[in-house]
Design a protein around this motif. Structure first.
Motif, PDB file in Angstrom:
ATOM      1  N   VAL A 145      -1.456   3.080  -5.159  1.00  9.64           N
ATOM      2  CA  VAL A 145      -1.982   2.110  -6.118  1.00  9.64           C
ATOM      3  C   VAL A 145      -0.824   1.290  -6.691  1.00  9.64           C
ATOM      4  O   VAL A 145       0.145   1.836  -7.230  1.00  9.64           O
ATOM      5  N   ALA A 146      -0.926  -0.036  -6.536  1.00 11.59           N
ATOM      6  CA  ALA A 146       0.078  -0.944  -7.091  1.00 11.59           C
ATOM      7  C   ALA A 146      -0.355  -1.384  -8.491  1.00 11.59           C
ATOM      8  O   ALA A 146      -1.548  -1.540  -8.759  1.00 11.59           O
ATOM      9  N   PHE A 147       0.610  -1.557  -9.403  1.00 13.64           N
ATOM     10  CA  PHE A 147       0.299  -2.001 -10.756  1.00 13.64           C
ATOM     11  C   PHE A 147       1.253  -3.098 -11.195  1.00 13.64           C
ATOM     12  O   PHE A 147       2.360  -3.249 -10.658  1.00 13.64           O
ATOM     13  N   LYS A 148       0.808  -3.848 -12.190  1.00  8.40           N
ATOM     14  CA  LYS A 148       1.612  -4.926 -12.758  1.00  8.40           C
ATOM     15  C   LYS A 148       1.275  -5.044 -14.235  1.00  8.40           C
ATOM     16  O   LYS A 148       0.110  -4.968 -14.625  1.00  8.40           O
TER      17      LYS A 148
ATOM     18  N   ALA B  18       6.340  -3.625 -12.717  1.00  8.10           N
ATOM     19  CA  ALA B  18       5.487  -3.553 -11.536  1.00  8.10           C
ATOM     20  C   ALA B  18       5.977  -2.398 -10.676  1.00  8.10           C
ATOM     21  O   ALA B  18       7.161  -2.048 -10.700  1.00  8.10           O
ATOM     22  N   GLY B  19       5.056  -1.797  -9.941  1.00  8.99           N
ATOM     23  CA  GLY B  19       5.452  -0.663  -9.111  1.00  8.99           C
ATOM     24  C   GLY B  19       4.270  -0.096  -8.353  1.00  8.99           C
ATOM     25  O   GLY B  19       3.173  -0.667  -8.343  1.00  8.99           O
ATOM     26  N   VAL B  20       4.498   1.059  -7.739  1.00 10.53           N
ATOM     27  CA  VAL B  20       3.473   1.742  -6.954  1.00 10.53           C
ATOM     28  C   VAL B  20       3.385   3.189  -7.432  1.00 10.53           C
ATOM     29  O   VAL B  20       4.410   3.867  -7.567  1.00 10.53           O
ATOM     30  N   VAL B  21       2.163   3.651  -7.705  1.00 11.05           N
ATOM     31  CA  VAL B  21       1.929   5.038  -8.086  1.00 11.05           C
ATOM     32  C   VAL B  21       1.436   5.777  -6.845  1.00 11.05           C
ATOM     33  O   VAL B  21       0.425   5.399  -6.248  1.00 11.05           O
TER      34      VAL B  21
ATOM     35  N   CYS C 256       3.256   7.914 -13.167  1.00 13.38           N
ATOM     36  CA  CYS C 256       4.386   6.995 -13.326  1.00 13.38           C
ATOM     37  C   CYS C 256       4.521   6.667 -14.810  1.00 13.38           C
ATOM     38  O   CYS C 256       3.519   6.384 -15.488  1.00 13.38           O
ATOM     39  N   ASP C 257       5.740   6.729 -15.337  1.00 12.58           N
ATOM     40  CA  ASP C 257       5.992   6.440 -16.750  1.00 12.58           C
ATOM     41  C   ASP C 257       6.606   5.060 -16.902  1.00 12.58           C
ATOM     42  O   ASP C 257       7.504   4.678 -16.141  1.00 12.58           O
ATOM     43  N   ILE C 258       6.123   4.334 -17.900  1.00 16.30           N
ATOM     44  CA  ILE C 258       6.604   2.980 -18.186  1.00 16.30           C
ATOM     45  C   ILE C 258       7.194   2.973 -19.596  1.00 16.30           C
ATOM     46  O   ILE C 258       6.609   3.543 -20.530  1.00 16.30           O
TER      47      ILE C 258
ATOM     48  N   LYS D 208       9.102  -2.967  -3.851  1.00 15.83           N
ATOM     49  CA  LYS D 208       9.553  -4.235  -3.263  1.00 15.83           C
ATOM     50  C   LYS D 208       8.461  -4.904  -2.428  1.00 15.83           C
ATOM     51  O   LYS D 208       8.567  -6.083  -2.079  1.00 15.83           O
ATOM     52  N   ASP D 209       7.408  -4.159  -2.071  1.00 16.45           N
ATOM     53  CA  ASP D 209       6.327  -4.719  -1.261  1.00 16.45           C
ATOM     54  C   ASP D 209       5.250  -5.405  -2.098  1.00 16.45           C
ATOM     55  O   ASP D 209       4.323  -5.998  -1.553  1.00 16.45           O
TER      56      ASP D 209
END
Length: 241
Positions: free
Chosen positions: A38-41, A56-59, A65-67, A101-102
């Protein structure tokens, strides 16, 4: 907690213990409830005021995932400690093996037919803890006994060390309170740094895994080349003898 089909988000309110001229951080945790990447932004209505890492990243499937959201130091306190800033977290399914990066903006384009989940987050200012106020002189409960003045001007029944001891006790309590506040701030900063390091290690591990899968094919090809060279060398030696 917000529970969508892709991610669970905790908390839904970003609480900052507001202090003037000081950077303040809070954390946000995303939990992937699916077996897919799952990608997030993360977006905000005031990007100059906040720093989001990662934004932004991928879980990975069934992982978290911690922000870290950091508010820049403010020169003025808002009226009534109210904040109108908001955040928007978008999430969408990503191809297996995807990395940060994707991620592209097109992945979150609803008009292109992508199923994008959106969650709005509020910003709340919280007043920092205040040191205990000293006991007012002359209060009925907990006040020190006062002596009476006799006709010759001497104070009767008053302990000379009573008032000094009370003052020292109040000063000690205030010192302990400020030390506890400093310790809590230090622990919070260390926790945020640990979370950032954890996210960085996860992404590096994912990149190593992908590079490792590519390098396995390269080793097999190199082995074939070496065997061919050895065969040619052996043939040359046999002809020479």
């Amino acid at each position: 907690m917000s529970t969508g089909e892709l991610l669970s988000i905790e908390p839904l309110e970003l609480k900052f213990p507001f202090e003037l001229k000081k950077q303040i951080s809070c954390s946000l945790q995303l939990s992937n409830k699916t077996d897919s990447y799952v990608a997030f932004k993360v977006k905000t209505t005031n990007p100059k005021k906040y720093c989001v890492r990662p934004n932004a990243g991928v879980v990975l499937p069934r992982s978290t995932c911690d922000i870290i959201v950091t508010m820049q130091a403010q020169k003025e306190a808002p009226a009534d400690m109210q904040c109108k800033d908001k955040f928007l977290l978008q999430s969408v399914k990503a191809p297996d093996g995807s990395a940060a990066k994707d991620i592209t903006a097109e992945m979150f384009n609803k008009e292109a037919g992508h199923q994008v989940e959106e969650t709005k987050l509020k910003v709340v200012y919280v007043a920092p803890p205040q040191p205990p106020s000293p006991v007012p002189e002359g209060s009925e409960e907990g006040s020190s006994p006062r002596g009476s003045v006799s006709d010759n001007g001497h104070v009767n029944g008053a302990d000379p060390g009573t008032w000094s001891n009370s003052f020292l006790l109040q000063a000690l309590l205030m010192l302990i309170s400020w030390q506890a506040k400093s310790l809590i701030s230090k622990l919070t900063e260390e926790k945020n740094n640990a979370i950032q390091q954890n996210n960085k290690l996860r992404q590096e591990l994912e990149m190593l895994r992908r590079e490792g899968s590519k390098s396995r094919g390269g080793v097999s090809f190199m082995f074939v080349v070496i065997v061919a060279l050895l065969g040619m060398l052996l043939g040359f030696l046999l002809k020479k003898t």
